[in-house]
Design an enzyme around this catalytic site. Structure first.
Site, mmCIF file in Angstrom:
data_model
loop_
_atom_site.group_PDB
_atom_site.id
_atom_site.type_symbol
_atom_site.label_atom_id
_atom_site.label_comp_id
_atom_site.label_asym_id
_atom_site.label_seq_id
_atom_site.Cartn_x
_atom_site.Cartn_y
_atom_site.Cartn_z
ATOM 1 N N TYR A 91 -1.514 -0.050 10.284
ATOM 2 C CA TYR A 91 -1.654 -0.637 8.947
ATOM 3 C C TYR A 91 -0.432 -0.288 8.097
ATOM 4 O O TYR A 91 0.164 -1.142 7.431
ATOM 5 C CB TYR A 91 -2.939 -0.079 8.321
ATOM 6 C CG TYR A 91 -3.208 -0.524 6.908
ATOM 7 C CD1 TYR A 91 -3.676 -1.803 6.634
ATOM 8 C CD2 TYR A 91 -3.028 0.354 5.836
ATOM 9 C CE1 TYR A 91 -3.944 -2.197 5.336
ATOM 10 C CE2 TYR A 91 -3.297 -0.032 4.536
ATOM 11 C CZ TYR A 91 -3.751 -1.302 4.284
ATOM 12 O OH TYR A 91 -4.024 -1.696 3.003
ATOM 13 N N SER A 134 0.837 -1.203 0.000
ATOM 14 C CA SER A 134 0.000 0.000 0.000
ATOM 15 C C SER A 134 0.864 1.242 0.000
ATOM 16 O O SER A 134 1.989 1.215 0.513
ATOM 17 C CB SER A 134 -0.909 0.021 1.227
ATOM 18 O OG SER A 134 -1.543 1.282 1.348
#
Lengths: 437, 245
Positions: free
Chosen positions: B151, B138
């Site tokens: 995250y 990501s």
């Protein structure tokens, strides 16, 4: 849960909605806050306010887009309700199958096609879309799942087909496809000089051709009233595979003023009618260009400018249909508010399964008008009177303004339908047409 | 004809990617935690054109189950060729700040289980001397931000691990593709407000298939995230810590 400003295809109403989403057919119905309501929302191609729920929520179903099974011998297809008709055709046509009924765009979901019980150019042969759906699953806000068909829970089936999404969310459906010899159609275009010629052409055309539809020059008056072009077609085994659909164009932004206006329309209509050198022309067309000519122009609704547009589609039943059609066309021609898309078709007598299905035996006329506010509403009012006197009704999927009384007289079954509405569901359309009843 | 093993096949991005692979006729082996949805997706992909679709349930956090799954996938596909690791959870940052257990669980799901899988997959492909490993990391892994650094740090671990793995495997003929989507409108991000920077899973999937086919190193999806993240990485800490990013 998020919120977003959503408008329908006609772009007249734009409103903030809370958004929920079903991402698979196994998902639960979302919990909406007490006092709020929700409306299943497919691809947003309803023209008026039947797919909007201002102040409430929408339940997006586009992510329910999986095929479930297909029997290549019988043509029975099961798929989730958010699958687009375009996806089905992309999958089915190469195997020699076709949808039994297609509307004027392939960019509608199966759930939307069912909730509006859509019709197509073959209504005189095949009836509505709902006639070819064997079973569907309805997900209610209570969490209950109900498989409905004409045998199993028939009342629920008939309420949900044409039920404008108000009975709950459709999660999947089983559709009976039909065989075709290939992707092409044999299309004949016949010019007619007035309405009498149109109705004279209808009998032969409906007998010989599976698909018939007419374009009308609604600016023409007097002896030319109702002149236009009739297209009639049959599926054929094409030697050349027909002409493949060209590149898709797009209208990149909303035009600041409506590009559809009296001046552009007069030029277009005259050319469209006159440029055919012969009274008859025949050719092979690819199914995309025959059934979905406007799908080649993405966002064509933006041509109507920031105020959007209305569509007015009525059905005029029985023997008085032709006269009432003439009166409607006279009224439109007199107003000078011409319609770009003026489509005339004779519906057949096959019964529609839904309690609130629009099609019935008679003549249907569809007209598009740029939104000109009260001026246009005055014209609609005059048209309503003709429709009402003829015992006709308007198509909810296209409507954003019909008076409640006209809806209730045109759809007397609405009182039988009402008990099937999910307590969590509502729409702008439904609140509008039942207000004060 | 090369087959693809998709781990996390019920994620919206993975499903959109698998559709593209199915439509061009690739065999698929699908792995996910939710068996009901997995079966529905497998049936759909078979109808969309994949000649062979196998599937099995797996909780990626059950590290002991990895080896058996990889054996079965290898048998089904007739050898591992392309592997796409696509699962993940968008951690609830606020909740993590108050819970060590939750923080570690998120790191286990988004980073450690991926590392465990990659270690085994890398050895299998290196042994064959061919193949492609593609992993959805990501842009959040490029720099920690207050909004999602649990995250983000898990994805940073994955990105850095992949960078090293890419060097190691390049001499064995195996490509390692780090996929870095930006904001994608999926069920994982359903709770967030959407703006112009959001991409659809379909658009991201097209980029994934392109990156796999080209055996790209690091692919930002869509590509406009590459310059954006370059700028974000260049901002000095002194300024970055005060930003409302």
């Amino acid at each position: 849960m998020t919120s977003r400003s959503v408008s329908s295809w006609g772009n007249v109403t734009r409103a903030e909605h809370a958004l929920y989403r079903l991402r698979s057919r196994f998902d639960r119905f979302p919990q909406v806050p007490p006092g709020s309501t929700v409306l299943p929302y497919g691809n947003g191609r309803s023209y008026g306010d039947s797919c909007l729920n201002t102040g409430g929520a929408l339940l997006e179903t586009r992510s329910l887009d999986r095929f479930i099974r297909f029997d290549r011998d019988s043509g029975l297809l099961a798929c989730e309700a958010g699958v687009l008709l375009a996806d089905i055709l992309r999958f089915a046509v190469p195997c020699g199958w076709f949808l039994p009924v297609v509307p004027g765009t392939a960019y509608v979901t199966v759930g939307g096609a069912l909730a509006n019980d859509v019709h197509g150019k073959n209504h005189h042969r095949a009836g509505t879309f709902g006639r070819h759906v064997h079973r569907l699953e309805l997900l209610r806000s209570s969490g209950e799942r109900r498989v409905c068909s004409l045998e199993e829970s028939p009342q629920w089936f008939c309420a949900t087909v044409g039920g404008l999404g108000l009975t709950g969310a459709i999660t999947w459906a089983e559709i009976q496809l039909r065989r075709v010899p290939g992707p092409a159609l044999d299309v004949e275009t016949v010019r007619f000089a007035n309405l009498d010629e149109f109705f004279a052409l209808c009998d032969d055309s409906d007998r010989e051709f599976e698909y018939t539809v007419s374009w009308i020059d609604c600016l023409a008056r007097g002896p030319r009233l109702g002149r236009g072009l009739l297209q009639r077609a049959n599926h054929i085994e094409s030697p050349s595979r027909g002409r493949p659909a060209g590149r898709r164009l797009s209208v990149p932004f909303v035009s600041p003023v409506s590009l559809v206006n009296a001046a552009t329309l007069r030029v277009f209509n005259t050319l469209h009618y006159r440029l055919r050198r012969t009274a008859r022309a025949r050719g092979v067309a690819d199914f995309q260009s025959f059934f979905f000519p406007l799908d080649r122009l993405r966002h064509w609704n933006r041509l109507y400018g920031p105020r959007g547009f209305y569509q007015y589609q009525c059905v005029l039943p029985g023997a008085g249909g032709p006269d009432a059609t003439a009166r409607l066309l006279e009224t439109v021609a007199r107003s000078g508010l011409g319609s770009f898309l003026a489509v005339l078709k004779r519906f057949g007598s096959l019964a529609s399964p839904g309690m609130l299905s629009f099609p019935r035996a008679g003549v249907t006329l569809a007209l598009d008008f740029p939104n000109k506010g009260p001026f246009l509403e005055r014209l609609f009012h005059e048209l309503d009177e003709v429709v009402s006197a003829a015992g006709g009704r308007l198509y909810p999927a296209k409507d954003g303004r019909m008076p409640g009384a006209l809806f209730r007289s045109g759809y007397p079954q609405w009182t039988q339908f009402a008990p099937y509405i999910d307590p969590a569901c509502s729409s702008n359309f439904w609140r509008r047409v039942t207000e004060g009843a | 004809m090369s087959g693809t093993l998709v781990i996390g096949a019920t994620s919206a991005i993975a499903e959109a990617t698998a559709r593209r692979l199915a439509e061009r006729g690739d065999p698929l082996y699908l792995v996910a935690r939710d068996g009901e949805r997995l079966a529905a997706i497998a049936a759909d992909l078979a109808m969309r054109g994949s000649p062979r679709v196998g599937s099995e349930r797996l909780d990626a956090n059950d590290l002991a189950a990895h080896e058996g799954m990889l054996d079965r996938a290898e048998r089904f596909l007739g050898g591992l060729d392309t592997v796409l690791i696509a699962y993940g959870t968008l951690s609830d940052q606020r909740a993590c700040e108050d819970s060590v257990a939750l923080t570690l669980r998120e790191l286990h799901t988004n980073a450690l289980s991926v590392v465990a899988l990659l270690t085994q997959i890398a050895n299998r492909l290196a042994g064959r001397g061919a193949g492609t490993i593609a992993v959805i990391s990501s842009v959040a892994g490029d720099r920690g931000r207050r909004a999602n650094y649990v995250y983000g740090s898990a994805k940073a671990l994955v990105s850095t691990f992949l960078s090293g793995l890419r060097q190691r495997l390049s001499r064995h003929g195996v490509a390692v593709v780090t996929l870095k989507p930006g904001f994608v409108d999926t069920p994982m991000t359903a709770a967030l407000e959407k703006g112009w920077m959001w991409a659809t899973p379909e658009r991201v999937a097209a980029g994934i298939v392109r990156a796999i086919d080209r055996r790209a190193g690091v692919a930002y999806l869509p590509a406009f995230w590459r310059p954006i993240m370059l700028v974000i990485r260049l901002i000095p800490e002194r300024i970055f810590r005060t930003l409302e990013l």
